[in-house]
Design an enzyme around this catalytic site. Sequence first.
Site, PDB file in Angstrom:
ATOM      1  N   GLY A 188       0.869  -1.172   0.000  1.00 18.52           N
ATOM      2  CA  GLY A 188       0.000   0.000   0.000  1.00 18.52           C
ATOM      3  C   GLY A 188       0.899   1.214   0.000  1.00 18.52           C
ATOM      4  N   GLU A 189       0.460   2.274   0.644  1.00 11.22           N
ATOM      5  CA  GLU A 189       1.298   3.460   0.765  1.00 11.22           C
ATOM      6  C   GLU A 189       1.798   3.553   2.206  1.00 11.22           C
ATOM      7  OE1 GLU A 189       2.575   5.592  -1.471  1.00 11.22           O
ATOM      8  OE2 GLU A 189       1.736   4.188  -2.916  1.00 11.22           O
ATOM      9  N   SER A 190       3.113   3.546   2.387  1.00 14.15           N
ATOM     10  CA  SER A 190       3.666   3.526   3.743  1.00 14.15           C
ATOM     11  C   SER A 190       3.327   4.802   4.508  1.00 14.15           C
ATOM     12  CB  SER A 190       5.178   3.310   3.707  1.00 14.15           C
ATOM     13  OG  SER A 190       5.803   4.308   2.937  1.00 14.15           O
ATOM     14  N   CYS A 212       6.540  -4.874   0.596  1.00 12.93           N
ATOM     15  CA  CYS A 212       6.544  -3.574  -0.066  1.00 12.93           C
ATOM     16  C   CYS A 212       6.417  -2.437   0.952  1.00 12.93           C
ATOM     17  CB  CYS A 212       5.461  -3.538  -1.148  1.00 12.93           C
ATOM     18  SG  CYS A 212       5.655  -2.174  -2.295  1.00 12.93           S
ATOM     19  N   ARG A 249      12.363   4.374  -0.736  1.00 11.94           N
ATOM     20  CA  ARG A 249      10.976   4.325  -1.240  1.00 11.94           C
ATOM     21  C   ARG A 249      10.919   4.611  -2.733  1.00 11.94           C
ATOM     22  NH1 ARG A 249       7.128   8.357   0.828  1.00 11.94           N
ATOM     23  NH2 ARG A 249       5.525   7.080  -0.120  1.00 11.94           N
ATOM     24  N   ILE A 279       5.777  -3.584  -7.614  1.00 11.27           N
ATOM     25  CA  ILE A 279       4.902  -2.473  -7.977  1.00 11.27           C
ATOM     26  C   ILE A 279       5.341  -1.209  -7.246  1.00 11.27           C
ATOM     27  CG2 ILE A 279       2.514  -1.625  -7.924  1.00 11.27           C
ATOM     28  CD1 ILE A 279       1.659  -4.596  -8.118  1.00 11.27           C
ATOM     29  N   ARG A 280       5.871  -0.235  -7.988  1.00  8.73           N
ATOM     30  CA  ARG A 280       6.431   0.978  -7.374  1.00  8.73           C
ATOM     31  C   ARG A 280       7.244   0.565  -6.135  1.00  8.73           C
ATOM     32  NH1 ARG A 280       4.254   6.236  -7.757  1.00  8.73           N
ATOM     33  NH2 ARG A 280       4.285   6.279  -5.510  1.00  8.73           N
ATOM     34  N   HIS A 331       5.586  -8.582  -3.930  1.00  7.18           N
ATOM     35  CA  HIS A 331       4.276  -8.978  -3.402  1.00  7.18           C
ATOM     36  C   HIS A 331       4.036 -10.475  -3.558  1.00  7.18           C
ATOM     37  CE1 HIS A 331       2.912  -4.868  -2.781  1.00  7.18           C
ATOM     38  NE2 HIS A 331       3.490  -4.559  -3.929  1.00  7.18           N
ATOM     39  N   GLU A 356       2.055 -12.236  -1.993  1.00  6.17           N
ATOM     40  CA  GLU A 356       0.618 -12.507  -1.828  1.00  6.17           C
ATOM     41  C   GLU A 356      -0.130 -12.540  -3.157  1.00  6.17           C
ATOM     42  OE1 GLU A 356       2.220  -9.780  -0.997  1.00  6.17           O
ATOM     43  OE2 GLU A 356       1.056  -7.981  -1.473  1.00  6.17           O
TER      44      GLU A 356
END
Lengths: 302, 206
Positions: free
Chosen positions: B55-57, B83, B112, B138-139, B178, B180
Site C-alpha cells: 500500500g502506501e507507507s 513492499c 521508497r 509495484i512501485r 508482493h 501474496e
Amino acid sequence: MYKNKFKQTKGTFRLKSGLAQMLKGGVIMDVTTAAQAKIAEEAGAVAVMALERVPSDIRAAGGVARMADPTRIIEIQQSVTIPVMAKCRIGHFVEAQVLQALEVDFIDESEVLTVADEQFHINKSEFTTPFVCGARDLGEALRRIEEGAAMIRTKGEAGSGNIVEATRHIRALQSGILELQNFLKRNNQKKLREKAVEYKVSIDLIRKVAKLGRLPVVNFAAGGIATPADAAFCMQLGVDGVFVGSGIFKSSSPTKMAKAIVDSVAHFSEPLKIAQASKNLGEAMVGQEISTLTTRLSQRGI
Amino acid sequence: MKQLKIGILAYHGDVEEHLEAAKNAAKKLKQNIEVIPVRIKEDIINLAGLIIPGGESTTLYKLCQREGIFEQIKQVKNIFGTCAGAIMLAKTVDNKTPDQKTLELMDIEIDRNAYGRQNDSFETEIKTELGNIKAVFIRAPRIKSVGKNIKVLAKNQDEVIACEQRINGNYYLALCFHPELTTTIFHEYFIKKIAGTFNLILTLDS
C-alpha cells in the site's frame, strides 16, 4: 548465489491491476496545485488526481474540458511521493499517450472531461500505464475491462456534491453481478450468453464475473462524495475505496475534511469513529439536486 | 493447544490478498490458525504474528499513529512486511515524507519508490532460498544495505529483495515484492517461524 538471470517484464495486466489492489481501502483526492497535493498526502491520501480544475468548477465553467497542462501535472508529481493520476478525454488516445509519456501512475479516461470519440473508448491494453474508467452499471464496467481497464469506479455525478448517483451505480453493478451468479447457479448457459451479447463482451468475461461474484478488478466509488459519512456509506455498500473530487477543496476547511474522509474510510464500519471524524469540519461543499443539473456527466461515454 | 492468531494490518492496501494467502498457507501446513484484520488496539492483543500489506507507507503510518497503535505494534513478536510493509519495518528510510515514521525494527536501509513510477513496475522470476517464484514489483522500494544480523533470502540482480532478522526472540521478514499476488510459500515460511517462536512443532507434509 541467488543471482537472477531472468528477464523483467513491464506493463503487464497483473502489474496494472496490482497497483489498483495496493490502493484498496484508500482515498484518492482531486488536486489542482502542489500545495493541495501536499495537503492530500499529509491527510493520508493513497494517491492524487492532478487536474486543472475540480469537477464542480469544470461544471461551472462549461465549454470543452481537456487534459491538464503538463506543467501542472509535473509540478504535482514533484511535490508528493504517493502515486499521481491524471485524466484524459474519453477516446482521446493521444492525450493518454502524453500522460503515459509524463509517467503518471494511472490514467483516468474520464467523463468529467468532454468526450473526444463518441464511438470508441481508448484501447487501453496497448498502454503500459494502467487505466481507471467510470461505469454506471455492470455492462459499462465489463466493456471498459475488456478494453483493458485495470480499475473501475462508479461515475456518480461528479461535481454535484450529491451521493445519490454513486449509490445508484454501486447498486446497479451489484445487482448485475448477482444476476450472473444466479444464472451460473442454475447452470443457465443460454442466459449467460444472452448477457454477453447484451453487454457486448465475451462470454469468458461473463463466466469469470459470475464465478468470482465481483468484478475481476478493483472497484472504487466516485462522483458526489462530500462528507466522511458519504465515503463510509460507499465502503459499507461494498466498494474497495473512494475518489473524492470537489468534496475536499470545495469544503470550508480542506485540511480537516481530507483527514476526516481518510479516517472514516479506514474505519468505515465503526459509526463512533465516523462520528469523531465528522466533528467540526465546517461547511461541506454545496450540493445540488440532480434534477436541476443541466449537464449530466455520467451519461457521457457508455 | 491454543490456536495461533495472525493479524493483517487492515486500514488500506492489499489486505484481502494477504488474508487469503495466510489462510491458504495455514491450510497447506494443516495448521488451525485464525487470521484476522487489525484496525484497533484490541485486535493486537494476543497476536502471534502481524502481516503489514502493500500500500502506501505514508498512509499506513498515519493511520496507525492516529489510532494510537503505532507503538503497540512493536510488541508483536513476529512481523512480516511486503513492499510498504517492508518500509514500515526498516530502521532507515530514504525519500520518506517529512512527517513519516517507521517501526525501525529491522536493521535495513530502504529507498521508497526507488525503481521509479508505475511504468517502471516489473515482474520477473526470482530464485529464493525457498525456491523459484514469480515476483511482482509495484512501485517497489529498494533495500540499499543490510546490517550484519540480517539473513538474505533472495536477490534480484545484486540487490537484496527478501531478508529476515531474528533479534531478542523476535522475528521479522521483509520483502520488496508482493508474494501474496503469486504464491503462499513466504506465508508458509512465516507461519513456520511463528510456530518456532512459540516452541510448537508443526507436522509438515510437503
